[in-house]
Design an enzyme around this catalytic site. Sequence first.
Site, PDB file in Angstrom:
ATOM      1  N   TYR A  88      -4.003   1.249  15.956  1.00 28.68           N
ATOM      2  CA  TYR A  88      -2.806   1.439  16.776  1.00 28.68           C
ATOM      3  C   TYR A  88      -3.186   1.297  18.250  1.00 28.68           C
ATOM      4  O   TYR A  88      -3.293   0.201  18.752  1.00 28.68           O
ATOM      5  CB  TYR A  88      -2.157   2.793  16.489  1.00 28.68           C
ATOM      6  CG  TYR A  88      -1.508   2.881  15.117  1.00 28.68           C
ATOM      7  CD1 TYR A  88      -0.189   2.471  14.933  1.00 28.68           C
ATOM      8  CD2 TYR A  88      -2.196   3.373  14.010  1.00 28.68           C
ATOM      9  CE1 TYR A  88       0.422   2.552  13.686  1.00 28.68           C
ATOM     10  CE2 TYR A  88      -1.592   3.457  12.759  1.00 28.68           C
ATOM     11  CZ  TYR A  88      -0.285   3.045  12.602  1.00 28.68           C
ATOM     12  OH  TYR A  88       0.318   3.122  11.372  1.00 28.68           O
TER      13      TYR A  88
ATOM     14  N   GLU B 232      -7.000   8.424   7.145  1.00 27.03           N
ATOM     15  CA  GLU B 232      -7.109   8.992   8.491  1.00 27.03           C
ATOM     16  C   GLU B 232      -7.688  10.406   8.543  1.00 27.03           C
ATOM     17  O   GLU B 232      -7.009  11.363   8.946  1.00 27.03           O
ATOM     18  CB  GLU B 232      -5.746   8.962   9.196  1.00 27.03           C
ATOM     19  CG  GLU B 232      -5.253   7.548   9.449  1.00 27.03           C
ATOM     20  CD  GLU B 232      -4.262   7.437  10.605  1.00 27.03           C
ATOM     21  OE1 GLU B 232      -3.857   8.471  11.138  1.00 27.03           O
ATOM     22  OE2 GLU B 232      -3.913   6.307  10.963  1.00 27.03           O
TER      23      GLU B 232
ATOM     24  N   HIS C 219      -2.945  11.022   1.311  1.00 26.70           N
ATOM     25  CA  HIS C 219      -2.310  10.788   2.615  1.00 26.70           C
ATOM     26  C   HIS C 219      -1.725  12.134   3.067  1.00 26.70           C
ATOM     27  O   HIS C 219      -0.520  12.290   3.227  1.00 26.70           O
ATOM     28  CB  HIS C 219      -1.253   9.688   2.510  1.00 26.70           C
ATOM     29  CG  HIS C 219      -0.962   8.993   3.822  1.00 26.70           C
ATOM     30  ND1 HIS C 219      -1.097   7.642   4.004  1.00 26.70           N
ATOM     31  CD2 HIS C 219      -0.544   9.480   5.016  1.00 26.70           C
ATOM     32  CE1 HIS C 219      -0.757   7.317   5.251  1.00 26.70           C
ATOM     33  NE2 HIS C 219      -0.424   8.423   5.889  1.00 26.70           N
TER      34      HIS C 219
ATOM     35  N   ASN D 148      -7.177   1.633  10.239  1.00 31.09           N
ATOM     36  CA  ASN D 148      -5.832   1.739  10.806  1.00 31.09           C
ATOM     37  C   ASN D 148      -5.967   1.531  12.308  1.00 31.09           C
ATOM     38  O   ASN D 148      -6.753   2.222  12.963  1.00 31.09           O
ATOM     39  CB  ASN D 148      -5.231   3.128  10.543  1.00 31.09           C
ATOM     40  CG  ASN D 148      -4.969   3.380   9.063  1.00 31.09           C
ATOM     41  OD1 ASN D 148      -5.222   2.512   8.225  1.00 31.09           O
ATOM     42  ND2 ASN D 148      -4.467   4.554   8.738  1.00 31.09           N
TER      43      ASN D 148
ATOM     44  N   ARG E 158       0.862  -1.195   0.000  1.00 31.14           N
ATOM     45  CA  ARG E 158       0.000   0.000   0.000  1.00 31.14           C
ATOM     46  C   ARG E 158       0.892   1.236   0.000  1.00 31.14           C
ATOM     47  O   ARG E 158       1.714   1.397   0.899  1.00 31.14           O
ATOM     48  CB  ARG E 158      -0.904  -0.031   1.241  1.00 31.14           C
ATOM     49  CG  ARG E 158      -1.728   1.203   1.409  1.00 31.14           C
ATOM     50  CD  ARG E 158      -2.658   1.146   2.628  1.00 31.14           C
ATOM     51  NE  ARG E 158      -3.253   2.454   2.758  1.00 31.14           N
ATOM     52  CZ  ARG E 158      -3.180   3.219   3.852  1.00 31.14           C
ATOM     53  NH1 ARG E 158      -2.593   2.791   4.957  1.00 31.14           N
ATOM     54  NH2 ARG E 158      -3.706   4.429   3.858  1.00 31.14           N
TER      55      ARG E 158
ATOM     56  N   GLU F 178      -3.418  -0.248   8.406  1.00 32.43           N
ATOM     57  CA  GLU F 178      -2.169   0.078   9.111  1.00 32.43           C
ATOM     58  C   GLU F 178      -2.193  -0.527  10.499  1.00 32.43           C
ATOM     59  O   GLU F 178      -3.229  -0.527  11.163  1.00 32.43           O
ATOM     60  CB  GLU F 178      -1.977   1.597   9.287  1.00 32.43           C
ATOM     61  CG  GLU F 178      -1.527   2.321   8.049  1.00 32.43           C
ATOM     62  CD  GLU F 178      -1.297   3.811   8.294  1.00 32.43           C
ATOM     63  OE1 GLU F 178      -0.931   4.203   9.419  1.00 32.43           O
ATOM     64  OE2 GLU F 178      -1.518   4.577   7.335  1.00 32.43           O
TER      65      GLU F 178
END
Length: 490
Positions: A336, A206, A160, A334, A116, A395
Amino acid sequence: MLEKFSRRTFAKLAGLASFGIGSSAAAAQPARAEAPGPKLAPGGFPNGFVWGTATSAYQVEGAVNEDGRGPSIWDTFSHQPGHIADGTSADRANDHYHRYKEDVGLIRELGVKHYRFSIAWPRVFPDGTGTPNPKGLDFYDRLLDELLANGIEPYATLYHWDLPQALQDRFGGWQSSETSKAFADYCGYVAQRITDRVKFLFTLNEVGRFLNFGYGWGIDAPGLKLPPKELNQARHHVALAHGLAVQAIRAQGRAGTKVGPAENIAACLPAIDTPENVRAAEIATRELNAGFLNVIIEGKYTDHFLDYAGANAPTFTADELKIIGARNDFIGLNIYAPQFYVVASDKVPGFSVLPFPSSFPHMKSDWLRIGPETAYWVPRLAAKVWKLDTIYITENGTSSTDQVMPDGKIYDLDRIMFLRNYLTQLQRSIADGAPVRGYFLWSLMDNFEWIFGFEQRFGLYHVDFDTLARKPKLSVEFYRNVIARNSVDA
Ligand code: BGC
């Protein structure tokens, strides 16, 4: 800096301050996934699971003045003193623009078959709109050819965070729906040119981050601190941009092209795994993602979001909501840190967010709290709440100190610990029915970590930013093994 902004600030900005802390139970619902998961060996992932890795244009490419690229808001922002912790910019970054062949070699060595990357809008339309730069896609054509020649499937992100500066200057960037329209035109053009080779397109990366940090708190580019009404309006324009882009890609890309977002979903987890708290986490998942994910999936703002925003709610039309709610082929998430541990509450809408103790552990980056169960709950709850059938983890990864030891090696055991635990939980989530089809590890190599400059390293490959030499960390071996076995277990 990022650390200075607590999750409470985030909650406030996201329009969530009405969710108090309480502990009584809301109506309980069954906690388990509706559909049983596939039969998997312990630690095993489904056949055909997509193992990938990821980067983004501004963080790795460099060559900011080459081949007609226009400036982006991140060029402007990083060059202003005081914005980037180590005083750097991504003018050169990893020089991936010139070293892409070597970098594709790194992907191959890793055993990864899915990559990606993102396309820099200001390379393609230096002014954001108008006539495309004739050389704008040449680099990506070369990159795609190299990837495909090495048996690696490309996945392209269209935004991005590197907005053409011209759009910021002309329209205030995402403060205007002119930018939404410009984005759709750019996406349609790119789709026309690359969907013969790229089957998966991500619209925006995001939104939750670049909007709040860039337009709400002034931490990221373009460094604005808009009042709530204007911030909500800008977020609405981004949602509109997503919907318009989905339509443009479907109209101009090849039939069969798959499109969806890559969003840092506000990660809501039950503080204690009881049916009541799981139900509360479902409600929280919907409400705390009301400003973007929920509206693009359901085509409407939640009642609670609108009530809470009151006079600060965005202005919108029914037609816009229809566009915003255009069907996605998949949802990219994503993942985290765990962001909100919740419990059930009698107070509308049915959940309370618990405060984090100061002793809660985190990785090298202060904001990256360690919560492997995030990889279990987030896909499970998202699938349940929005009835999703295809999710990609677009991600996941961590920073580490990544010291080079006297033997020249980098033993990033903390990264391996983090990945092993998150992947174990992801496997459990899939076994329990979460429809996760793939996982993209962030990141292929150390790169420009936005406001932290080159100080925070997220790569599987170490990069010496003086010589630009790349070398594998121990986690390369770890990930290669996981992929080869299609399992986190030995
Ligand atoms: C972003 C990446 C970033 C990573 C680590 C995500 O927020 O998409 O660009 O480098 O997390 O902070």
